[in-house]
Write an enzyme that holds these catalytic residues in place. Sequence first.
Site, PDB file in Angstrom:
ATOM      1  N   CYS A   1       0.789  -1.086  -0.021  1.00  0.00           N
ATOM      2  CA  CYS A   1       0.094   0.195   0.094  1.00  0.00           C
ATOM      3  C   CYS A   1       0.767   1.361   0.017  1.00  0.00           C
ATOM      4  CB  CYS A   1      -0.871   0.073   0.981  1.00  0.00           C
ATOM      5  SG  CYS A   1      -0.034   0.296   2.555  1.00  0.00           S
TER       6      CYS A   1
ATOM      7  N   CYS B   1       3.432   1.569   2.467  1.00  0.00           N
ATOM      8  CA  CYS B   1       4.692   0.856   2.457  1.00  0.00           C
ATOM      9  C   CYS B   1       5.545   1.744   1.488  1.00  0.00           C
ATOM     10  CB  CYS B   1       4.346  -0.461   1.623  1.00  0.00           C
ATOM     11  SG  CYS B   1       3.501  -1.711   2.538  1.00  0.00           S
TER      12      CYS B   1
ATOM     13  N   ASP C   1      10.009  24.969 -33.822  1.00  0.00           N
ATOM     14  CA  ASP C   1      11.263  25.069 -34.630  1.00  0.00           C
ATOM     15  C   ASP C   1      10.702  25.021 -36.076  1.00  0.00           C
ATOM     16  OD1 ASP C   1      13.942  25.539 -35.469  1.00  0.00           O
ATOM     17  OD2 ASP C   1      13.849  23.474 -35.798  1.00  0.00           O
TER      18      ASP C   1
ATOM     19  N   ASP D   1      13.815  19.696 -32.983  1.00  0.00           N
ATOM     20  CA  ASP D   1      14.590  18.305 -33.517  1.00  0.00           C
ATOM     21  C   ASP D   1      15.983  18.380 -33.211  1.00  0.00           C
ATOM     22  OD1 ASP D   1      14.909  20.227 -35.672  1.00  0.00           O
ATOM     23  OD2 ASP D   1      15.729  18.553 -36.638  1.00  0.00           O
TER      24      ASP D   1
ATOM     25  N   ASP E   1      17.912  23.459 -30.503  1.00  0.00           N
ATOM     26  CA  ASP E   1      16.840  23.592 -29.892  1.00  0.00           C
ATOM     27  C   ASP E   1      16.715  23.217 -28.503  1.00  0.00           C
ATOM     28  OD1 ASP E   1      15.366  24.301 -32.207  1.00  0.00           O
ATOM     29  OD2 ASP E   1      15.217  22.320 -32.822  1.00  0.00           O
TER      30      ASP E   1
END
Length: 754
Positions: free
Chosen positions: A13, A16, A412, A641, A645
Amino acid sequence: MSTRTLDVDGMTCASCVTRVERALKRVPGVQEASVNLATQQAVVTGTEQAQDELLVQALQRAGYDARPVVEAAPPAPRRPTHEGAMAAVAALLSTPLILPMLLAPLGVHIMLPAALQFALATPVQFWLGARFYRAGWAALRSGSGNMDLLVALGTSAAYGLSVVLWAREGAFAHLYFESSAVVITLVLLGKWLETRARRQTLDALEGLRRLRPEVARVRRNGAELEVALDAVRPGDEVIVRPGERLPTDGVIIEGSTHLDESLLTGESLPVARDVGATVTGGALNAEGLIVVRTTAVGAESRLARIVRLVESAQAKKAPTQQLVDRVSAVFVPVVIGIAVLTLLGWGFAQGDWSQATLHAVAVLVIACPCALGLATPATLMVGTGLAARHGILVRDAQALEAMRQVSVVAFDKTGTLTEGRPALTAVVPWSASGGSAVDGAVGGAVADPAAQAQERLEVLHRAAALQAGSEHPLARAVLAAAAQAGVAASPAQAVRAVPGRGIEGTVDGVRWRLASTRWMGELGLATPQAEAAAREQALQGRSVSWLVGDLGPAGAPQLAGLFAFGDTVRPGAAAAVQALKALGLRTVMISGDHEAAAHTVAAGLGLDQVRAEVLPEQKASVVAQLRAGPPAGQRVAMVGDGLNDAPALASADVGLAMAGAGGGTDVAIDTAGLALMRADPRQVVEAISLSRAVHAKLVQNLFWAFAYNVVGIPLAALGLLSPVVAGAAMALSSVSVVTNALALRRWRPPNWPA
């Protein structure tokens, strides 16, 4: 600092989870520990001082079994818990105990002898229920509590009350052995169902792991050898037959085929791959025999990286989990306190301590810390696995949650909204009279369309002959256009590159040049018509080259054609922008390209705003400006990409790296929170749609997890629930939360028009 992962057995649970984290953080050298109840794993960050042995020992002292996860090895199978068999035996022993209760509404009144009830309930309580005593005692020793402690206390109280009443009132006393036995049975049944459901949340990750073949067919010294995948090395030539999965990453050196990459990229249709194409291990070879030169194997392969990213995302905690952790830290002590007050309140108010004990037992067993602990991680596990199946890698669970709140999406341009490589966009034959020979351009027109088309082909033929064999990006664009038009060109003779100006050579006995505008001017061919044509192309963001042949009097150079090159827009870009605008999001382009090129692309796509001529180091500040507004406090997602960037991806609220676009993507992926495995801007829309679906499930699961407790505990304290009904509700809570999380698998990305 290093990060290591441990498999942890015995967690039941949310309490824990808190206890395991606390035990790990006490180990010298540990800086951070994050535990996921759904995956049953702990991720620990710390110095080399925090050795695996010390971490395992700390968890064993806290009452849990643990083992380090070896990254290069396949995942170790979990130890069988026999929960299904234990639940079945418990049900077999408990059924006779509850049978009189079930038959009473039918008018059948029977009562089992007390000795038989004792004989049936005792093995359920102390043999099948021993796990609750062990785990509950371990929790007490560490100064905390958990679900097992609540079950152990509640069922022991009901069992002990029955023994006392039997001893005091004899064989015909009203006993409550059925309450303790049935509660344990229901909890065991619930844990079994919960474990089965939890395994299904890992289906997507297991599906990715299964893409890795165990053997590879390698060509060495002219012979084909079948070797274990671990024996394949970079540079090996691997043969892949139709119907087989690619065992390694590499480059095709022989053959052509179509590859099914759907489980890696989410692309539904097979994609064509020819000699020179980069391929990824795990893709399914459709029809052609191919030979692949290996570039990466094992832990360095793209598939292994994808699996690690998904595992990492599933192991991390989302912000929502912080609330749950704070609640679970005090949950068990509060429940025990309420149970004690219930016992005392009913006992002193009515003097019936037997009934008071049963009401207190109901409070203890209806408490649902399991549901609280599973609500968030189970949903995120399904969500991240589902994202991976559709080609969206979630590096950070926080990014998946934050994506739904984005109000501005910044793109971009080059390589993201566009293909990122030049394409031949216009071929304009130039007439001997000094103007364009194409209808609508400067200088007049050719009346006959057939003659016009023929002139274009001739101009393209000469340019392709000059560029044959060149690897320059513009040369590849010319050759690709020639191949598409069916123009077969033999290489020119005496080809010579002129630095900064262009290329020249002899084609069909005539000296030709493919010249820059600068070289054309140096040759004295910069006429007003030519300059106007170049300006017209530049306004559309295109660059220009000129075909010049020694065709004039006495072999003087003469313009024969204009070639315009531009970056083409990705097929899904326009649909992505329109879909984002339909969702009420603002779309922005941040590009280092010049104003004309950026505005041309933006206008074609319908973007709301353009920021052009932005240097890579300035992109992050532009993202900050977008966040500042107006209006202020906007959430910004950045899509890029490449290497340039990375700062903007890191500074945005959510960074999305277009990993399928190629070029600099390793840095972009490592910086972004989400990685898009297809070079398709529409995946941004899919990521937002999935984020909203995940959030909806999170809200539902947290509602149910809290509702079970907020409603159930007061009802039990008021005496409106029997221990059996309370136990059933507790078992049902965890199962319902995980089952609801699994319902997320029905999510599908938007249907895009063909």
